[in-house]
Design a protein around this motif. Structure first.
Motif, mmCIF file in Angstrom:
data_model
loop_
_atom_site.group_PDB
_atom_site.id
_atom_site.type_symbol
_atom_site.label_atom_id
_atom_site.label_comp_id
_atom_site.label_asym_id
_atom_site.label_seq_id
_atom_site.Cartn_x
_atom_site.Cartn_y
_atom_site.Cartn_z
ATOM 1 N N SER A 259 0.804 -1.223 0.000
ATOM 2 C CA SER A 259 0.000 0.000 0.000
ATOM 3 C C SER A 259 0.836 1.271 0.000
ATOM 4 N N MET A 260 2.153 1.147 0.113
ATOM 5 C CA MET A 260 3.019 2.320 0.083
ATOM 6 C C MET A 260 4.414 1.875 -0.329
ATOM 7 N N ILE A 261 5.327 2.846 -0.498
ATOM 8 C CA ILE A 261 6.696 2.528 -0.877
ATOM 9 C C ILE A 261 7.455 2.081 0.369
ATOM 10 N N GLY A 262 8.047 0.913 0.304
ATOM 11 C CA GLY A 262 8.798 0.433 1.452
ATOM 12 C C GLY A 262 8.985 -1.073 1.397
ATOM 13 N N ILE A 263 9.831 -1.563 2.268
ATOM 14 C CA ILE A 263 10.153 -2.994 2.335
ATOM 15 C C ILE A 263 9.632 -3.576 3.641
ATOM 16 N N VAL A 264 8.991 -4.722 3.541
ATOM 17 C CA VAL A 264 8.496 -5.433 4.717
ATOM 18 C C VAL A 264 9.574 -6.355 5.273
ATOM 19 N N GLU A 265 10.197 -7.136 4.372
ATOM 20 C CA GLU A 265 11.134 -8.158 4.832
ATOM 21 C C GLU A 265 12.109 -8.508 3.716
ATOM 22 N N VAL A 266 13.339 -8.805 4.110
ATOM 23 C CA VAL A 266 14.359 -9.277 3.183
ATOM 24 C C VAL A 266 14.914 -10.593 3.724
ATOM 25 N N ASP A 267 15.030 -11.586 2.867
ATOM 26 C CA ASP A 267 15.572 -12.874 3.304
ATOM 27 C C ASP A 267 17.005 -12.723 3.817
ATOM 28 N N SER A 268 17.339 -13.539 4.810
ATOM 29 C CA SER A 268 18.707 -13.610 5.310
ATOM 30 C C SER A 268 19.126 -15.072 5.365
ATOM 31 N N TYR A 269 20.388 -15.295 5.666
ATOM 32 C CA TYR A 269 20.930 -16.656 5.744
ATOM 33 C C TYR A 269 21.705 -16.794 7.043
ATOM 34 N N SER A 270 21.520 -17.921 7.737
ATOM 35 C CA SER A 270 22.270 -18.184 8.960
ATOM 36 C C SER A 270 22.398 -19.684 9.135
ATOM 37 N N SER A 271 23.636 -20.177 9.300
ATOM 38 C CA SER A 271 23.848 -21.620 9.341
ATOM 39 C C SER A 271 25.150 -21.960 10.045
ATOM 40 N N LYS A 272 25.105 -23.002 10.870
ATOM 41 C CA LYS A 272 26.332 -23.519 11.473
ATOM 42 C C LYS A 272 27.194 -24.217 10.430
ATOM 43 N N GLU A 273 26.553 -24.895 9.474
ATOM 44 C CA GLU A 273 27.294 -25.610 8.445
ATOM 45 C C GLU A 273 27.979 -24.639 7.494
ATOM 46 N N GLY A 274 27.280 -23.610 7.062
ATOM 47 C CA GLY A 274 27.855 -22.572 6.234
ATOM 48 C C GLY A 274 27.932 -22.924 4.754
ATOM 49 N N ILE A 275 28.245 -21.905 3.961
ATOM 50 C CA ILE A 275 28.402 -22.030 2.508
ATOM 51 C C ILE A 275 29.885 -22.008 2.188
ATOM 52 N N PRO A 276 30.445 -23.071 1.586
ATOM 53 C CA PRO A 276 31.871 -23.068 1.245
ATOM 54 C C PRO A 276 32.177 -22.057 0.148
ATOM 55 N N VAL A 277 33.261 -21.311 0.325
ATOM 56 C CA VAL A 277 33.771 -20.417 -0.718
ATOM 57 C C VAL A 277 35.264 -20.675 -0.862
ATOM 58 N N PHE A 278 35.777 -20.507 -2.083
ATOM 59 C CA PHE A 278 37.132 -20.960 -2.397
ATOM 60 C C PHE A 278 37.954 -19.836 -3.018
ATOM 61 N N ILE A 279 39.200 -19.785 -2.637
ATOM 62 C CA ILE A 279 40.084 -18.712 -3.064
ATOM 63 C C ILE A 279 40.307 -18.714 -4.573
ATOM 64 N N ASP A 280 40.192 -19.878 -5.233
ATOM 65 C CA ASP A 280 40.447 -19.958 -6.667
ATOM 66 C C ASP A 280 39.157 -19.912 -7.502
ATOM 67 N N HIS A 281 38.019 -19.522 -6.902
ATOM 68 C CA HIS A 281 36.767 -19.385 -7.632
ATOM 69 C C HIS A 281 36.447 -17.908 -7.856
ATOM 70 N N GLU A 282 35.563 -17.648 -8.826
ATOM 71 C CA GLU A 282 35.062 -16.303 -9.067
ATOM 72 C C GLU A 282 33.604 -16.226 -8.623
ATOM 73 N N TYR A 283 33.212 -15.041 -8.111
ATOM 74 C CA TYR A 283 31.867 -14.876 -7.551
ATOM 75 C C TYR A 283 31.186 -13.651 -8.149
ATOM 76 N N GLN A 284 29.879 -13.789 -8.339
ATOM 77 C CA GLN A 284 29.092 -12.742 -8.991
ATOM 78 C C GLN A 284 27.861 -12.437 -8.143
ATOM 79 N N LEU A 285 27.499 -11.153 -8.122
ATOM 80 C CA LEU A 285 26.296 -10.710 -7.431
ATOM 81 C C LEU A 285 25.312 -10.193 -8.480
ATOM 82 N N ILE A 286 24.053 -10.644 -8.386
ATOM 83 C CA ILE A 286 23.033 -10.287 -9.370
ATOM 84 C C ILE A 286 21.861 -9.626 -8.653
ATOM 85 N N SER A 287 21.576 -8.375 -9.016
ATOM 86 C CA SER A 287 20.436 -7.665 -8.432
ATOM 87 C C SER A 287 19.310 -7.567 -9.453
ATOM 88 N N THR A 288 18.076 -7.677 -8.960
ATOM 89 C CA THR A 288 16.894 -7.514 -9.802
ATOM 90 C C THR A 288 15.965 -6.495 -9.148
#
Length: 377
Positions: A321-350
């Motif tokens: 009913s107006m301009i604004g954000i109600v909620e944005v997803d977040s991530y939280s995990s003990k296991e985690g997401i593996p990331v590697f020094i020899d990989h490339e990463y991209q961020l995509i906004s829509t």
């Protein structure tokens, strides 16, 4: 009063009399200055301290990054403690004398930084001049790190808190708002074991505002100049990097911004290679992700370009009913997401712009909380 073993007191005396050495990472510092944990007399508890801002005034519309601001330097008062572990942050916005009336639609941002990073006895791995701990914005009023993970903080080092108001809907609004930031933490001597240390690294989407065709650092022979419509005063958003990397320009004459005007199309999708921003020193894992976007954002996605795998996609719920954000997803995990020094990463906004407006401002940032220290694949 805290009682340390005699051998630990001797270690402190020796270290205080020795020649100063170059600072290392927290994990290296901790190994050199190990504080013993008491497995039979430990009482883990989350302590909380609230820091109140001065009242911020709204007088009519206040677009992104233009509203009234406050800034304060704060210190967590824990007498006799040299190490605490920050686990959570929560923001409450209310009108004066009306603590139960939350006003999150008027939140531009609330940021918590290290006030003087050089005061810490270790190097912060966060890259960039802005040594950020937490960022809260519309749709993200609280950050809870997973159990057993925390951000180490030495005392009496200070933090700085910056708040800014927003008003996108009511041109006749006149009011004042209070920003109350609460930090949750463990006292090190009450813990049974050491938490896993995290550090925060921001990665963000950029949009080209000037220069030849082609992407960031991409050589292009046509050199057909284009120019965007965002005020270049917003281009750098106060962030720069010490190692010579500049996300806002490249050697081919292109200029980029991290705060832009959305294209007058129904959908705008931007992609940014964020590998240099991520600045990995070793293979590790992401254990928490918080997201900062503006109204009209649809999603923000982190992709491993090397494998083509989507690592995390945050969806955004906008007000109806107006301009604004109600909620944005977040991530939280003990296991985690593996990331590697020899990989490339991209961020995509829509971003969605069904009315094809020309005044929608945008940002798209992921605040990644990474495990400090190498983690095996």
């Amino acid at each position: 009063m805290r009682h340390y073993p005699f051998c630990f007191l001797i270690l402190l005396l020796i270290s205080s009399c020795s020649e100063p050495t170059e600072k290392t990472s927290f994990e290296s510092w901790f190994q050199e200055h190990r504080i013993p944990y008491q497995t039979h007399n430990c009482h883990p508890k989350v302590h909380r301290e609230t820091f109140k801002s001065k009242s911020l005034e709204i007088n009519g519309l206040a677009q992104s990054m233009t509203g009234a601001m406050s800034s304060q330097e704060v210190k967590i008062d824990t007498w006799g403690e040299e190490l605490i572990w920050i686990t959570e942050c929560e923001l409450k916005i209310s009108k004066p004398n009306s603590e139960d009336d939350t006003q999150y639609e008027h939140l531009c941002h609330s940021i918590i930084n290290y006030s003087e990073p050089k005061e810490l006895p270790w190097n912060i791995l966060t890259m960039g001049t802005d040594k950020r701990v937490f960022t809260l914005s519309q749709g993200v009023s609280k950050v809870d790190l997973p159990e057993g993970f925390a951000i180490p903080m030495s005392l009496p080092a200070k933090l700085s808190i910056g708040n800014q108001v927003l008003n996108l809907n009511d041109p006749n609004l006149k009011t004042e708002l209070n920003f109350d930031v609460t930090l949750g933490y463990h006292k090190n001597h009450e813990l049974c074991e050491k938490p896993i240390a995290l550090y925060q690294q921001a990665v963000f989407v950029t949009k080209k505002i000037e220069g030849p065709e082609g992407g960031f650092y991409q050589k292009d022979s046509t050199f057909r100049s284009i120019k965007g419509d965002m005020d270049t005063a917003f281009a750098q958003c106060g962030i720069s990097y010490e190692n010579g990397y500049d996300p806002y320009s490249d050697p081919y004459g292109r200029k980029f911004t991290g705060h832009w005007t959305v294209a007058e199309d129904s959908i705008e999708i931007l992609k940014t290679n964020v590998t240099p921003m991520l600045n990995l020193k070793y293979d590790t894992r992401i254990h928490h992700i918080a997201v900062h976007v503006h109204p009209y954002a649809h999603s923000l996605e982190l992709v491993d370009k090397t494998t083509g795998e989507s690592l995390f996609k945050a969806l955004v719920k906008n007000q109806s009913s107006m301009i604004g954000i109600v909620e944005v997803d977040s991530y939280s995990s003990k296991e985690g997401i593996p990331v590697f020094i020899d990989h490339e990463y991209q961020l995509i906004s829509t971003y969605l712009n069904p009315a094809k407006r020309n005044d929608i401002t945008a940002m798209a940032t992921m605040f990644l909380y990474l495990r400090e220290g190498s983690v095996n694949k």
